[in-house]
Design a protein around this motif. Sequence first.
Motif, PDB file in Angstrom:
ATOM      1  N   ALA A 171       0.836  -1.206   0.000  1.00 52.02           N
ATOM      2  CA  ALA A 171       0.000   0.000   0.000  1.00 52.02           C
ATOM      3  C   ALA A 171       0.865   1.248   0.000  1.00 52.02           C
ATOM      4  O   ALA A 171       0.570   2.243  -0.670  1.00 52.02           O
ATOM      5  N   MET A 172       1.981   1.170   0.736  1.00 54.63           N
ATOM      6  CA  MET A 172       2.878   2.324   0.790  1.00 54.63           C
ATOM      7  C   MET A 172       3.530   2.573  -0.570  1.00 54.63           C
ATOM      8  O   MET A 172       3.683   3.725  -0.992  1.00 54.63           O
ATOM      9  N   PHE A 173       3.877   1.498  -1.284  1.00 55.94           N
ATOM     10  CA  PHE A 173       4.414   1.652  -2.640  1.00 55.94           C
ATOM     11  C   PHE A 173       3.387   2.355  -3.526  1.00 55.94           C
ATOM     12  O   PHE A 173       3.740   3.146  -4.394  1.00 55.94           O
ATOM     13  N   PHE A 174       2.123   2.039  -3.293  1.00 58.13           N
ATOM     14  CA  PHE A 174       1.072   2.672  -4.087  1.00 58.13           C
ATOM     15  C   PHE A 174       1.063   4.178  -3.866  1.00 58.13           C
ATOM     16  O   PHE A 174       0.937   4.951  -4.810  1.00 58.13           O
ATOM     17  N   THR A 175       1.209   4.608  -2.610  1.00 58.05           N
ATOM     18  CA  THR A 175       1.238   6.045  -2.358  1.00 58.05           C
ATOM     19  C   THR A 175       2.499   6.686  -2.913  1.00 58.05           C
ATOM     20  O   THR A 175       2.552   7.894  -3.082  1.00 58.05           O
ATOM     21  N   LEU A 176       3.542   5.863  -3.188  1.00 54.33           N
ATOM     22  CA  LEU A 176       4.796   6.398  -3.739  1.00 54.33           C
ATOM     23  C   LEU A 176       4.799   6.369  -5.264  1.00 54.33           C
ATOM     24  O   LEU A 176       5.849   6.400  -5.884  1.00 54.33           O
ATOM     25  N   ASN A 177       3.624   6.247  -5.883  1.00 57.18           N
ATOM     26  CA  ASN A 177       3.481   6.234  -7.351  1.00 57.18           C
ATOM     27  C   ASN A 177       4.117   5.024  -8.013  1.00 57.18           C
ATOM     28  O   ASN A 177       4.345   5.050  -9.214  1.00 57.18           O
ATOM     29  N   ALA A 178       4.438   3.985  -7.233  1.00 52.42           N
ATOM     30  CA  ALA A 178       5.020   2.786  -7.844  1.00 52.42           C
ATOM     31  C   ALA A 178       3.909   1.760  -7.993  1.00 52.42           C
ATOM     32  O   ALA A 178       3.835   0.795  -7.245  1.00 52.42           O
TER      33      ALA A 178
END
Lengths: 109, 244
Positions: free
Chosen positions: B44-51
């Motif tokens: 989920a954190m990767f998602f917030t990092l545009n990845a």
Amino acid sequence: MSPELARVLHVSLNHYLALSAILFSVGVLGVLLRKNAIVILMSIELMLNAVNLDFVAFAKYNSNIDGQAMVFFVMTIAAAEAAVGLAIAVAVFKRFKEVNISYFEKLKG
Amino acid sequence: MTVEDLLFHSFAVMAVLSALFVVFNRNPVYSALFLALCMSVLGAMFFTLNAYFVAVAQITVYAGAVMVLFVMVVMLFDLKREAEEILKFSPVTLAKVLAAALLCGFLVGTGWLGVTAVKGNLALHLAPSATAADLEKPIDGKIPRMEEKKETSPDEAREPLAKVSGNPDEDLTAAEEARLVENATVPESRVGGGLEEFGSTVTLSRVLFSKFVFAFEAVSALLLVAIVGAVALARSKGGTHHVS
């Protein structure tokens, strides 16, 4: 909320680095403290994940996609390592009926 | 405090807590489940990092495939709870905890101070199109962020390209195109109609199959070696599929 606190809480690259450092250290702690070989493998996965977080955070804050490409290689190597490590753990369990790492020193040939 | 900050801090707390549960839970099955939780939160954190693609791969490969492997092995073993305490008081345990805490302190310290110290250089390094006026501007301790880039209109985004080729209408030469692809900082709205924003699958695959193509092939060879190794271990003397 004081402006000072708001400034500290505002997310920057530093926050991701700090979180990744904490996760990595928890993984190291797991490798040091636990005797169960499977939990040790899990702790190694935890450390690799912390590194992945670093890669992705640097990729975003440097606007450079290479970091994200690197995450793929880390993931592949982690999967391969888990497969081989668990195969070894199964072999040890069949022999000693336990996966304590202290049995690993009795392995040979 | 923006939504992004709130998301980061809640994800961070969840990730650290589940990581601690992985290490300090005496039942390996719970350890495995908490590891799956930790990996999902990181996804989920990767998602917030545009990845976006990396986030999906994290969920499917880590929280899916690797965790299934772990849970299967744990179930195969019929493990008892570990008899002894994980944190029993002894000098060795104390030394181990202190060593991990020290490592954490060093890493956080270098991460925090190091980035702050090189921020000035980094900011200049990160903006290839920085002009002389940009260089003279005092650095306010902020790294150029993606969000600032996104807000530019397509015309503004095209400007660096125009600078490179000299003529905005002129098509890029092959060499320039290759260089821009390599840097992957092209104003992607130019090609693919906005599909190629930062972190999208198109951008990532373009780098993966051009710049990193050798590593990609090498990794496929590594996977083959790992499969052969796992099968060989299973069939060897003492393995699960030993043939006498």
